[in-house]
Write a protein that holds these residues in place. Structure first.
Motif, PDB file in Angstrom:
ATOM      1  N   UNK A   1       0.967  -1.034  -0.185  1.00 35.25           N
ATOM      2  CA  UNK A   1      -0.104   0.086   0.091  1.00 35.25           C
ATOM      3  C   UNK A   1       0.918   1.264  -0.087  1.00 35.25           C
ATOM      4  N   UNK A   2       1.278   1.884  -1.098  1.00 30.78           N
ATOM      5  CA  UNK A   2       2.088   2.796  -1.442  1.00 30.78           C
ATOM      6  C   UNK A   2       1.511   4.289  -1.472  1.00 30.78           C
ATOM      7  N   UNK A   3       0.093   4.138  -1.779  1.00 30.06           N
ATOM      8  CA  UNK A   3      -0.584   5.552  -2.188  1.00 30.06           C
ATOM      9  C   UNK A   3      -1.658   5.786  -0.956  1.00 30.06           C
ATOM     10  N   UNK A   4      -1.347   6.981  -0.391  1.00 34.43           N
ATOM     11  CA  UNK A   4      -2.220   7.438   0.631  1.00 34.43           C
ATOM     12  C   UNK A   4      -2.893   8.773   0.196  1.00 34.43           C
ATOM     13  N   UNK A   5      -4.201   8.756   0.269  1.00 28.97           N
ATOM     14  CA  UNK A   5      -4.992   9.920  -0.243  1.00 28.97           C
ATOM     15  C   UNK A   5      -6.013  10.381   0.758  1.00 28.97           C
ATOM     16  N   UNK A   6      -6.224  11.710   0.861  1.00 24.63           N
ATOM     17  CA  UNK A   6      -7.191  12.330   1.706  1.00 24.63           C
ATOM     18  C   UNK A   6      -8.618  12.602   0.856  1.00 24.63           C
ATOM     19  N   UNK A   7      -9.450  12.127   1.158  1.00 22.88           N
ATOM     20  CA  UNK A   7     -10.743  12.603   0.324  1.00 22.88           C
ATOM     21  C   UNK A   7     -11.906  13.377   1.085  1.00 22.88           C
ATOM     22  N   UNK A   8     -12.249  14.264   0.572  1.00 26.85           N
ATOM     23  CA  UNK A   8     -13.647  14.986   1.013  1.00 26.85           C
ATOM     24  C   UNK A   8     -14.679  14.500   0.162  1.00 26.85           C
ATOM     25  N   UNK A   9     -15.533  14.169   1.073  1.00 28.89           N
ATOM     26  CA  UNK A   9     -16.890  13.776   0.744  1.00 28.89           C
ATOM     27  C   UNK A   9     -18.052  14.384   0.866  1.00 28.89           C
ATOM     28  N   UNK A  10     -18.870  14.793  -0.398  1.00 34.66           N
ATOM     29  CA  UNK A  10     -19.724  15.540  -0.243  1.00 34.66           C
ATOM     30  C   UNK A  10     -21.083  14.722   0.038  1.00 34.66           C
ATOM     31  N   UNK A  11     -22.015  15.084   0.578  1.00 35.23           N
ATOM     32  CA  UNK A  11     -23.188  14.164   0.982  1.00 35.23           C
ATOM     33  C   UNK A  11     -24.403  15.095   0.426  1.00 35.23           C
ATOM     34  N   UNK A  12     -25.395  14.492  -0.044  1.00 31.85           N
ATOM     35  CA  UNK A  12     -26.444  15.124  -0.411  1.00 31.85           C
ATOM     36  C   UNK A  12     -27.225  15.955   0.694  1.00 31.85           C
ATOM     37  N   UNK A  13     -27.246  15.115   1.480  1.00 24.63           N
ATOM     38  CA  UNK A  13     -28.086  15.676   2.805  1.00 24.63           C
ATOM     39  C   UNK A  13     -27.199  15.207   4.048  1.00 24.63           C
ATOM     40  N   UNK A  14     -27.445  15.846   5.067  1.00 28.19           N
ATOM     41  CA  UNK A  14     -26.919  15.429   6.581  1.00 28.19           C
ATOM     42  C   UNK A  14     -27.222  14.244   7.022  1.00 28.19           C
ATOM     43  N   UNK A  15     -28.688  14.072   6.768  1.00 35.94           N
ATOM     44  CA  UNK A  15     -29.305  12.690   7.146  1.00 35.94           C
ATOM     45  C   UNK A  15     -28.611  11.589   6.504  1.00 35.94           C
ATOM     46  N   UNK A  16     -27.897  11.604   5.454  1.00 37.51           N
ATOM     47  CA  UNK A  16     -27.051  10.604   4.974  1.00 37.51           C
ATOM     48  C   UNK A  16     -25.855  10.394   5.819  1.00 37.51           C
ATOM     49  N   UNK A  17     -25.274  11.120   6.555  1.00 44.41           N
ATOM     50  CA  UNK A  17     -24.174  10.953   7.069  1.00 44.41           C
ATOM     51  C   UNK A  17     -24.109   9.617   8.017  1.00 44.41           C
ATOM     52  N   UNK A  18     -24.895   9.367   8.684  1.00 44.51           N
ATOM     53  CA  UNK A  18     -24.624   7.901   9.466  1.00 44.51           C
ATOM     54  C   UNK A  18     -24.762   6.656   8.562  1.00 44.51           C
ATOM     55  N   UNK A  19     -25.295   6.594   7.561  1.00 47.99           N
ATOM     56  CA  UNK A  19     -25.520   5.505   6.572  1.00 47.99           C
ATOM     57  C   UNK A  19     -24.211   5.559   5.643  1.00 47.99           C
ATOM     58  N   UNK A  20     -23.842   6.744   5.282  1.00 46.74           N
ATOM     59  CA  UNK A  20     -22.873   6.999   4.333  1.00 46.74           C
ATOM     60  C   UNK A  20     -21.313   6.406   5.209  1.00 46.74           C
ATOM     61  N   UNK A  21     -21.056   6.687   6.382  1.00 47.01           N
ATOM     62  CA  UNK A  21     -20.319   6.357   7.244  1.00 47.01           C
ATOM     63  C   UNK A  21     -20.269   4.939   7.435  1.00 47.01           C
ATOM     64  N   UNK A  22     -21.396   4.113   7.765  1.00 49.99           N
ATOM     65  CA  UNK A  22     -21.483   2.817   7.828  1.00 49.99           C
ATOM     66  C   UNK A  22     -21.082   1.961   6.503  1.00 49.99           C
ATOM     67  N   UNK A  23     -21.153   2.532   5.467  1.00 49.85           N
ATOM     68  CA  UNK A  23     -20.662   2.262   4.068  1.00 49.85           C
ATOM     69  C   UNK A  23     -19.473   2.320   3.923  1.00 49.85           C
ATOM     70  N   UNK A  24     -18.821   3.330   4.341  1.00 49.78           N
ATOM     71  CA  UNK A  24     -17.332   3.528   4.297  1.00 49.78           C
ATOM     72  C   UNK A  24     -16.604   2.508   5.293  1.00 49.78           C
ATOM     73  N   UNK A  25     -17.383   2.116   6.452  1.00 53.60           N
ATOM     74  CA  UNK A  25     -16.554   1.353   7.175  1.00 53.60           C
ATOM     75  C   UNK A  25     -16.269   0.006   6.579  1.00 53.60           C
ATOM     76  N   UNK A  26     -16.961  -0.189   5.489  1.00 56.42           N
ATOM     77  CA  UNK A  26     -17.112  -1.571   4.832  1.00 56.42           C
ATOM     78  C   UNK A  26     -15.798  -1.732   3.767  1.00 56.42           C
TER      79      UNK A  26
END
Length: 156
Positions: A70-95
């Protein structure tokens, strides 16, 4: 030195113990005891006090991701449609195993993530097929780290 609202007090001996363990968590307790000038039992008591206070959040071995390819490290800003999407998006990111950090942020992005990938092609694949495919993700902004210059803990 006051550390938290509970008023835990860290003295010079505690600081010496913590510095030794922060430098190398595998340093034998008796070696630290000799260097500090107190008994091994006293070191254990102080460490228990510091753990109980919440100051110590554990110890761990650190894997060198480059050895695993693993030689590439990246930082990614994620834009979500709505704030209510945050918990579900984080759950998906955890996967996604390559996502090693995720932070709610102020500013333009809803969340900011740190990704380790094998190379730029792998990163692009992760972004296109996993990150941007998450429901609620409208777009991402990616920054590739060229070289990490500082990697440290808070000074004791």
């Amino acid at each position: 030195m006051k550390v938290n609202e509970k008023g835990i007090f860290i003295d010079g001996i505690d600081k010496k113990i913590l510095r030794a363990l922060m430098e190398d968590a595998r340093t034998p307790i008796l070696e630290i005891a000799r260097n500090v000038g107190i008994s091994g039992a006293a070191i254990h008591q102080r460490l228990k006090k510091l753990e109980k206070s919440g100051l110590l959040a554990g110890s761990k071995f650190i894997i060198n991701p480059k050895i695993l390819g693993y030689t590439t490290m990246a930082f990614v800003g994620v834009y979500l449609d709505k704030a209510v999407s945050n918990p579900e998006a984080v759950k998906q990111l955890q996967r996604v195993p390559e996502v090693i950090e995720c932070h709610y942020t102020t500013g333009e992005w809803s969340v900011f993530i740190k990704i380790l990938s094998k190379d730029n092609e792998h990163l692009m694949h992760l972004l296109n097929t996993q990150i941007q495919a998450i429901k609620g993700v409208s777009r991402t902004e990616t920054f590739i780290s060229l070289q990490q210059q500082i990697n440290r803990q808070i000074k004791i």
